[in-house]
Enzyme design. Sequence first.
Site, mmCIF file in Angstrom:
data_model
loop_
_atom_site.group_PDB
_atom_site.id
_atom_site.type_symbol
_atom_site.label_atom_id
_atom_site.label_comp_id
_atom_site.label_asym_id
_atom_site.label_seq_id
_atom_site.Cartn_x
_atom_site.Cartn_y
_atom_site.Cartn_z
ATOM 1 N N GLU A 1 0.810 -1.157 -0.047
ATOM 2 C CA GLU A 1 -0.041 -0.082 0.035
ATOM 3 C C GLU A 1 0.923 1.337 -0.172
ATOM 4 O O GLU A 1 0.631 2.324 -0.478
ATOM 5 C CB GLU A 1 -1.081 -0.083 1.111
ATOM 6 C CG GLU A 1 -2.224 -1.061 1.201
ATOM 7 C CD GLU A 1 -3.095 -0.833 0.037
ATOM 8 O OE1 GLU A 1 -3.276 0.457 -0.067
ATOM 9 O OE2 GLU A 1 -3.779 -1.432 -0.531
ATOM 10 N N SER B 1 -55.490 -16.378 39.320
ATOM 11 C CA SER B 1 -55.408 -16.107 40.805
ATOM 12 C C SER B 1 -54.267 -15.388 41.455
ATOM 13 O O SER B 1 -54.208 -15.037 42.624
ATOM 14 C CB SER B 1 -55.749 -17.417 41.699
ATOM 15 O OG SER B 1 -57.247 -17.873 41.528
#
Length: 830
Positions: free
Chosen positions: A96, A398
């Site tokens: 690069e 309940s």
Amino acid sequence: MGKKKKKRKSSAFKIILNVFLSIFLVAGVAFGGIVFAMIKTAPPLNVQQVLTFDEPSILYDDKGQYMDKVITNEQRIVVDYKNVPQNLKNAFVSIEDERFYKHHGVDIKRFTGVILINVTNKIKRSSKLQGASTLTQQLIKNTVLSSEVSIKRKVQEMYLSIQLEKELSKDEILGAYMNSIFLGGNALGVEAASKQYFNKSVKDLSLIECAFIAGVPQSPSVYYPYSSASKKNPSIYLNRTKTVLYKMLDNGYITQNDYNKALKDLDSKKLVFAKPSAPSNKLAYEWFSIPAIEQVKKDLKTQYKYDDKQIHNLLVNGGLKVYTTMNKNLQDKTQNTINNAYYLNSYKSNGMIYPQASAVIMDYHNGEVKTIIGGRGDQPARSYNRAASYNYLRPAGSSIKPLTVYSAAIDSKKATAATGFEDSPIPNNIGRKYSSGAPYNPKNSPDIYYGYVNVREALMRSINVVAVKLVDKIGLNTSIQYAEKFGIPIDQHDRSSIASLSLGELHKGTNPLIMAQAYGVFGNNGTYTEAKLYTKVVDRTGKVLLEPKTNTKKVLSPEAAFITYDMLQGPVSESGTGPQANFGNMEVRGKTGTSSDMKNLWFCGLTPYYSAAVWIGNDNSSTVDGVYSSTAARLWGDIMKEFHVNLPYKQVQKPASVVTANVDRISGKLPTQLSYRDPRGSTVYNEFFINGTIPTEYDDIHVEAQINKLTGKLASKFTPSFLVESRVFLRRDYSPGVELLDQQWLLPYSIDEGGSLPPTEEKNNSNTRDKNKDKNKNKNKDKNPSQDKPNNNNNDNNSNNNNNNNDNNNNTKPPENDSNQNHEDNKNKQ
């Protein structure tokens, strides 16, 4: 003439030269001005921005251990420069930016050469163009500037690169570049790429693997090894890898032997890629992580006024550290317990295990939620969170009674734990109040009625009709107020429905997270503590963004909370509906719940340490076969046992303001001498009261009468004296229309050999004992209905006096009375 011509030519040349020089000078000045303007509009260089990378937020458990990572489309794992192998550093520099260590941000030599090459290619009409960006320039582009292709962006890139080289070392620049570069697939940075391609950390890469990764940035999609083109023709990425290796050799980073061996390895197919996998969109601890993230989002919006987009970006890219309240060890154990509960009668349908189950366990003292289990078995990503989602609410059955019925009645002082009721069918004058058609007439299930009971026993046995009568007594509005205080979602339908408020047949419903918070009130002096799913959020700089306070509110008085807590030992006693919830010697309190048609099964409860709620059911709301609310109690106990390993025995302390008094368990009033002579044994016991609520009236249910001990009829003047015996009975001044279990202890109506009834009973002369036994004759069913007649019965669960258990007086052991609960529920108390 000749000289004049020469002078004219020379003069013309000078003029032309001056013109061109002027043009070039003006152009140069203009170009310089343009470049200066471009540089002037460049964003300021923020070195911290260059060194900071977009990272998803990470969640940690309550011990600071890694737990989850916010899911993004791209994956980045920041790696320290010292952990990157030298071969990879050299590979990037070689391919690069080979003069990286010589230039100062811009490679002038390369830049000039590339311009000449690109101009030549343009003249030749070639599409091949080369880039001249250094690693420093690429880093600036990746972190500071946009990807816009323009002269302006290029000029700014070069300028900022030169500035950056003055601020950072070459190693810092190269390290930042390797963490920022896109490397194909979902990988950002070399560590993520190493995981993606080779399923290993970057520090473990070989030379050829380093060369491959360094070759990818030129064209990530072309050199992507999992693409169909690369699979057909691997030479695409292999040739690129060989090019990188050659550049490393050319720049002196590897020897000829290294190069030859690397080529041989490539030709021998030693560049092996990990099996590709689709990026997972499922979190490891999804049940907990998603609700925790939602709570963080809510608090960020409240505290910082962020909009949804800002919050999303912060969580996805901001690298936040979210410290949750989850205990990873207990979360894993709870999930395992729920997955492998063999007693859930499991089966599979469409790949999903049923029945499903969910659970939440929290420390109700500080609000920290320790476990959220949203389902059992394999689940797809973002499946139903049956424990904590407001999009998955179910009727509580309940299990709602302690919240909207019993604690509400005690706290509002409209009833006490001792208040007497008659467990018998709802009178029509009450039923008509809650139905425009036929009178509302809920039943116990199965059709068993106990007769006189008190509030404590009604909760223990989960008696439906008593719950309805009690809500009718305190009023729907009072019940609604307490439901909302406890955090129960109540809609318009529920506000006018006594079934919703007394029996838990909620229109929308609730979930274990809601119920765990609510039940914590009973052990916390009446204080509701809001669930907390995280303790701290820290940004990438270490700054604390969020540190939530513990939010509380008062729901019950400390006295009402403790009395309800004490009453909740009844349902987990052997005479209750959920003794399976008990474990070890820990103090356990709780309540079962079953919605209509056995579609939802619950157990909600607490210990002095934690509150918890468990739900069992099917996603399509169908009946759950072979499983009962007692099964939910068992699952609750199995889960909570793990939470209390090595925790010492502890009690919830009674407030000093709670007082006690002896009362009659049948009437709920002060005892008389007859209370001690009940045919089943003394009905006197010691009960807890809020100061000022001790009854002042005396028991009027017990009566004494002389009978013929041979016939059991009331004695008369014709009864031989040696057959006359004085006994204590219960009085009931009307016929309930059905047989009640305490009927055998009622005052007889038949007279021995004629005569008259005792004066106090003459008004009921037409109601004979024989008529009471005839179930088919209900003419007097609604005559003088006893709505709140003080009654009582067995109360073996009271902590102060557990004697005089009446269960042995009947051969039939009564089942749980959750709404439409199957009689088999009590057969499953294992």
